[in-house]
Design a protein around this motif. Structure first.
Motif, PDB file in Angstrom:
ATOM      1  N   GLU A 242      57.343  38.095  36.174  1.00 13.79           N
ATOM      2  CA  GLU A 242      56.109  37.310  36.137  1.00 13.79           C
ATOM      3  C   GLU A 242      55.065  38.114  35.384  1.00 13.79           C
ATOM      4  OE1 GLU A 242      54.605  35.420  39.660  1.00 13.79           O
ATOM      5  OE2 GLU A 242      56.593  35.375  40.561  1.00 13.79           O
ATOM      6  N   LYS A 243      54.209  37.431  34.684  1.00 16.80           N
ATOM      7  CA  LYS A 243      53.166  38.118  33.916  1.00 16.80           C
ATOM      8  C   LYS A 243      52.025  38.544  34.827  1.00 16.80           C
ATOM      9  CE  LYS A 243      54.159  36.489  29.414  1.00 16.80           C
ATOM     10  NZ  LYS A 243      54.898  37.570  28.865  1.00 16.80           N
ATOM     11  N   ILE A 244      51.442  39.681  34.466  1.00 14.75           N
ATOM     12  CA  ILE A 244      50.237  40.157  35.150  1.00 14.75           C
ATOM     13  C   ILE A 244      49.268  40.577  34.044  1.00 14.75           C
ATOM     14  CG2 ILE A 244      51.153  42.486  35.422  1.00 14.75           C
ATOM     15  CD1 ILE A 244      49.591  42.666  38.038  1.00 14.75           C
ATOM     16  N   GLY A 245      48.042  40.166  34.145  1.00 12.68           N
ATOM     17  CA  GLY A 245      47.058  40.490  33.118  1.00 12.68           C
ATOM     18  C   GLY A 245      46.708  41.973  33.124  1.00 12.68           C
ATOM     19  N   ALA A 246      46.030  42.396  32.086  1.00 16.24           N
ATOM     20  CA  ALA A 246      45.578  43.786  32.001  1.00 16.24           C
ATOM     21  C   ALA A 246      44.436  44.005  32.983  1.00 16.24           C
ATOM     22  CB  ALA A 246      45.117  44.098  30.585  1.00 16.24           C
ATOM     23  N   GLY A 247      44.553  45.023  33.804  1.00 11.58           N
ATOM     24  CA  GLY A 247      43.472  45.378  34.717  1.00 11.58           C
ATOM     25  C   GLY A 247      43.755  45.216  36.191  1.00 11.58           C
ATOM     26  N   PRO A 248      44.282  44.077  36.651  1.00 11.93           N
ATOM     27  CA  PRO A 248      44.480  43.940  38.099  1.00 11.93           C
ATOM     28  C   PRO A 248      45.690  44.725  38.606  1.00 11.93           C
ATOM     29  CG  PRO A 248      45.190  41.931  37.004  1.00 11.93           C
ATOM     30  CD  PRO A 248      44.574  42.821  35.944  1.00 11.93           C
ATOM     31  N   ALA A 249      45.626  45.101  39.876  1.00  9.74           N
ATOM     32  CA  ALA A 249      46.747  45.793  40.524  1.00  9.74           C
ATOM     33  C   ALA A 249      47.892  44.816  40.731  1.00  9.74           C
ATOM     34  CB  ALA A 249      46.296  46.365  41.863  1.00  9.74           C
TER      35      ALA A 249
END
Length: 141
Positions: A58-65
């Protein structure tokens, strides 16, 4: 790079994976660092914190844990090698929950691993990271 005195060129390699274990980032399941004074027990599960693992399911954006749930697993197969032993498939390889940009690999060590120092290496897509030395102690009867 071009300057008045001339120009310089260099070749760089770009890959979708570049596995690397963080220094002092191999721990026992309780979070204690693996070291000569806290060696690995055959049969125990270790947690390896890394960078460069590649895409997750799954994709996770730049910055969040990375979330605690669902766990985000890497797409490519991951193997852990300990010197001359058969490669071990980890029980988990993905983003470390609660961390930003950190990957976690959980691996159970073989029950019959003899006591000695081993080179631990993690690979993905056939690309192996730099080895780190871990000490394995004798299994108590």
């Amino acid at each position: 790079m071009t300057k008045s005195a001339g120009f310089a060129e260099t070749e760089i390699g770009i890959a979708d994976v570049a596995p690397a274990i963080f220094p002092s980032a191999i721990t026992h399941a309780d979070g204690t660092l693996v070291s000569a004074t806290a060696p690995v027990t055959p049969g125990e599960t270790l947690v390896i914190h890394m960078t460069g693992r590649g895409q997750a399911d799954e994709k996770i954006g730049a910055g969040p844990a990375a979330p605690l749930s669902p766990l985000l697993r890497v797409l490519a197969p991951v193997e852990v090698q300990t010197g001359a032993t058969v490669p071990i498939t980890p029980s988990f390889a993905g983003f470390a929950p609660g961390f930003v940009g950190v990957y976690q690999v959980n691996v159970a060590f073989p029950q019959d691993l003899p006591a000695m120092a081993y080179l631990l290496r993690v690979s993905e897509k056939g690309i192996a990271g730099i080895s780190q030395i871990i000490q394995v102690k004798s299994r108590n009867p």
